[in-house]
Structures are given as C-alpha cells and as structure tokens.
Design a protein around this motif. Sequence first.
Motif, mmCIF file in Angstrom:
data_model
loop_
_atom_site.group_PDB
_atom_site.id
_atom_site.type_symbol
_atom_site.label_atom_id
_atom_site.label_comp_id
_atom_site.label_asym_id
_atom_site.label_seq_id
_atom_site.Cartn_x
_atom_site.Cartn_y
_atom_site.Cartn_z
ATOM 1 N N LEU A 228 2.625 8.485 31.418
ATOM 2 C CA LEU A 228 2.785 9.708 30.587
ATOM 3 C C LEU A 228 4.273 9.878 29.880
ATOM 4 O O LEU A 228 4.745 10.270 28.634
ATOM 5 N N PHE A 229 5.142 10.040 30.892
ATOM 6 C CA PHE A 229 6.724 9.973 30.479
ATOM 7 C C PHE A 229 7.218 9.134 29.590
ATOM 8 O O PHE A 229 8.031 9.176 28.656
ATOM 9 N N ALA A 230 6.959 7.897 30.004
ATOM 10 C CA ALA A 230 7.186 6.614 29.340
ATOM 11 C C ALA A 230 6.729 6.662 27.735
ATOM 12 O O ALA A 230 7.196 6.135 26.814
ATOM 13 N N ARG A 231 5.369 7.129 27.792
ATOM 14 C CA ARG A 231 4.861 6.998 26.355
ATOM 15 C C ARG A 231 5.517 8.243 25.597
ATOM 16 O O ARG A 231 5.512 8.109 24.269
ATOM 17 N N VAL A 232 5.962 9.193 26.117
ATOM 18 C CA VAL A 232 6.462 10.564 25.285
ATOM 19 C C VAL A 232 7.908 10.097 24.910
ATOM 20 O O VAL A 232 8.444 10.582 24.048
ATOM 21 N N LEU A 233 8.757 9.699 26.082
ATOM 22 C CA LEU A 233 10.116 9.958 26.181
ATOM 23 C C LEU A 233 10.839 8.498 25.632
ATOM 24 O O LEU A 233 12.084 8.383 25.246
ATOM 25 N N THR A 234 10.129 7.633 25.512
ATOM 26 C CA THR A 234 10.598 6.274 24.904
ATOM 27 C C THR A 234 9.894 5.814 23.492
ATOM 28 O O THR A 234 8.913 6.262 23.192
ATOM 29 N N GLY A 235 10.597 4.949 22.926
ATOM 30 C CA GLY A 235 10.028 4.265 21.565
ATOM 31 C C GLY A 235 10.171 2.915 21.665
ATOM 32 O O GLY A 235 9.195 2.175 22.335
ATOM 33 N N ILE A 236 11.154 2.431 20.638
ATOM 34 C CA ILE A 236 10.954 0.843 20.796
ATOM 35 C C ILE A 236 11.840 0.102 21.818
ATOM 36 O O ILE A 236 11.711 -0.902 22.173
ATOM 37 N N VAL A 237 13.047 0.864 22.198
ATOM 38 C CA VAL A 237 14.178 0.434 22.779
ATOM 39 C C VAL A 237 13.368 0.083 24.227
ATOM 40 O O VAL A 237 13.640 -0.920 25.015
ATOM 41 N N ALA A 238 13.017 1.059 24.930
ATOM 42 C CA ALA A 238 12.780 1.304 26.330
ATOM 43 C C ALA A 238 11.679 1.579 26.593
ATOM 44 O O ALA A 238 10.975 1.992 27.816
ATOM 45 N N GLY A 239 10.437 1.273 25.678
ATOM 46 C CA GLY A 239 9.259 1.215 26.159
ATOM 47 C C GLY A 239 8.771 0.521 27.251
ATOM 48 O O GLY A 239 9.172 -0.787 27.280
ATOM 49 N N THR A 240 7.696 0.685 28.077
ATOM 50 C CA THR A 240 7.624 0.145 29.430
ATOM 51 C C THR A 240 6.086 -0.597 29.117
ATOM 52 O O THR A 240 5.560 -0.656 28.052
ATOM 53 N N SER A 241 5.824 -1.399 29.913
ATOM 54 C CA SER A 241 4.698 -2.263 29.862
ATOM 55 C C SER A 241 3.443 -1.278 29.888
ATOM 56 O O SER A 241 2.541 -1.739 29.069
ATOM 57 N N PRO A 242 3.014 -0.324 30.467
ATOM 58 C CA PRO A 242 1.841 0.471 30.436
ATOM 59 C C PRO A 242 1.922 0.891 28.780
ATOM 60 O O PRO A 242 0.628 1.081 28.306
ATOM 61 N N VAL A 243 3.090 1.598 28.388
ATOM 62 C CA VAL A 243 3.041 1.993 26.962
ATOM 63 C C VAL A 243 2.565 0.583 25.938
ATOM 64 O O VAL A 243 1.958 0.839 24.906
ATOM 65 N N PHE A 244 3.047 -0.604 26.094
ATOM 66 C CA PHE A 244 2.844 -1.715 25.519
ATOM 67 C C PHE A 244 1.414 -1.995 25.462
ATOM 68 O O PHE A 244 0.752 -2.468 24.568
ATOM 69 N N LEU A 245 0.682 -1.721 26.792
ATOM 70 C CA LEU A 245 -0.798 -2.115 27.011
ATOM 71 C C LEU A 245 -1.568 -1.090 26.105
ATOM 72 O O LEU A 245 -2.505 -1.176 25.515
ATOM 73 N N THR A 246 -1.174 0.056 26.207
ATOM 74 C CA THR A 246 -1.982 1.297 25.373
ATOM 75 C C THR A 246 -1.904 0.659 23.710
ATOM 76 O O THR A 246 -2.534 1.141 23.034
ATOM 77 N N GLY A 247 -0.720 0.256 23.311
ATOM 78 C CA GLY A 247 -0.680 -0.091 22.074
ATOM 79 C C GLY A 247 -1.538 -1.316 21.532
ATOM 80 O O GLY A 247 -1.734 -1.458 20.467
ATOM 81 N N LEU A 248 -2.061 -1.960 22.635
ATOM 82 C CA LEU A 248 -3.102 -3.024 22.101
ATOM 83 C C LEU A 248 -4.382 -2.653 21.606
ATOM 84 O O LEU A 248 -5.149 -3.198 21.246
ATOM 85 N N VAL A 249 -4.763 -1.403 21.946
ATOM 86 C CA VAL A 249 -6.127 -0.664 21.689
ATOM 87 C C VAL A 249 -5.937 -0.158 20.409
ATOM 88 O O VAL A 249 -5.116 0.753 19.953
ATOM 89 N N THR A 250 -6.758 -0.727 19.483
ATOM 90 C CA THR A 250 -6.828 -0.459 17.939
ATOM 91 C C THR A 250 -8.004 -0.245 17.359
ATOM 92 O O THR A 250 -8.884 -0.663 18.202
ATOM 93 N N SER A 251 -8.277 0.388 16.413
ATOM 94 C CA SER A 251 -9.338 0.651 15.812
ATOM 95 C C SER A 251 -9.917 -0.665 14.988
ATOM 96 O O SER A 251 -11.198 -0.359 14.166
ATOM 97 N N GLN A 252 -9.008 -1.566 14.770
ATOM 98 C CA GLN A 252 -9.503 -2.669 13.941
ATOM 99 C C GLN A 252 -9.741 -3.904 14.613
ATOM 100 O O GLN A 252 -8.714 -4.273 15.576
#
Length: 291
Positions: A228-252
Amino acid sequence: MNRTPLAPRRPGSPAVRRRRRTGSLLGLAAWICGIGFFLPVAWMVLTSFHSETDAATNPPSVGAGLSLHGYREFFGAGSGVSPWPPLINSLTASVVATLLVLLLAVPAAYALAIKPVRKWSDVLFFFLSTKMLPLVAGLLPIYLVAQNTGMLDSIWLLVLLYTSMNLPIAVWMMRSFLAEVPVEMLEAASIDGAGLTCTLTRIVAPVAMPGIAATALISFIFSWNELLFARVLTGIVAGTSPVFLTGLVTSQGLFLAKVCAAATVISLPVIVAGFAAQDKLVQGLSLGAVK
C-alpha cells in the motif's frame, strides 16, 4: 500412606487404540491443510513455466509444454524493462528496516521483560494498539508530510515507515523471548561488572538468538510484502518489487505466465530467509536453559 501405582495401559487397550486413532486423524488433517496451502504455490510455479496461451486456457492445461517465456519477459527480454531496481529497492528497504527494528526492539523488550518497569503490561498494550489503526487511515497524512518534506519516491521514507510499522510486534515478540533468559546469568554478569551494552551483546543476544532470528524473519517478510505505502508514496526511483509486480497486469494481451514467473522470483528471498532461519525458529521455544 501407601498408594498402589497405576498399571500401565496395555498396547491393545481401547484407550490406546482411541489415542492412536485420534493421532492418525489429526495427522491426516494436518497433511490435508498443508497440501491445501501448498497447492496454489505449486500451481503458480507450474504456470510460470507455461506459455501465455497455455496459461490462459480454461480449464487450465496441466500437461502443456514447458517454456521459459514468462521468465524472459519478466527479466525484460521483450520490453527492455529491468526488474533489478525494484528488487534492490525491496531488499534495501527490508534489510535496513529489519536491522533498525532489532536495534530498537531488543533494548525495549529487555527493559519490559527484565528491568522493573512500572505497568509494563500497559506499555505492551499501547504498542499493540498502534497496530489496530488501519494503514489506509494514515495514508493521506503521511503522504502530505512526505510531500512537504520532499521525501516522496524515496527509499528512506519506506525504511522509516516499515520500521515504525514492525516495531510494535517486534517488541511483543522479543519481550516473550527475553522473559525466558535466566536471571542467574544476568546476575552473574552484573557481579562481574558487565554494563548494559556488554550484557545485551555478550549475554542476552547469544541466548536469545532464536527469538531474534524469528523476529527478524517476521519483520523482513512484512517489509518485503508491503504494497500500500510503496504503491502510493513511490514512483520510478523507489518502486519496490510488489509495485513492479502489479504493473505487469495490463488490459492488453496475455500476462498470466509472466505474472506467475514474477511472483515466483519475488517470493524466493522470503523462502530462502525462511529456510535459513528455520533451525532458529525451532529453538525459539527452548530459551531459558541453564547449563
């Protein structure tokens, strides 16, 4: 007054048979529960070795051919996006936060378990009450503070948050472990002139090492899995692996095999840490032995 000792029960007696039957049923139930928890993980690993077409079939194809396409996609073979920065961010935040938690929790638990602190139960309840507040309730104030202090998208903000989040449960766990440290050892160290630092590092730490390992493992897992905190409080620089994992789910397109491959790789540090500390976890209940 002499009492006649009770005769041992015969191996074939009804009580022994009932006890064996109960033990067999409990063992069977434990195996069923263990397999039930393991099957989704095994299915995730198996799906990660399938192609996207086979992974998306309904019902799932168990005997489909194996492929490393999902792992190649996760490591950026097709998109060129590397998962190493998020993995390094997660490792940095989890390890540093765990070290800070132990550095703060051990002295606090030592004071609550051994030193005569008044109303120590109230102090422990206060620590536990901080975990009753939902994380989402504090998300907006923390975001505003981080924005005003320039700490958005900073790994050190996550370190601070993970330390504060895991410290209450770490104090609770360490207090129960340190309460088993023999008082005789502490008294002997005091007679020999050992100070607080020497007592903690040379007396308490070796005896309570199983408890410290268990606390460190719990803190590391909670920090590694936080989203939760990593998703909201980070972006490109400090993104963690759970945030990276959620980015793999796309609509295409298809993504199930790649997501399963990513989840398998991201789960490996926690699994390795659990296997490395399993002997200490087993020893955690045997604290307090006096040689």
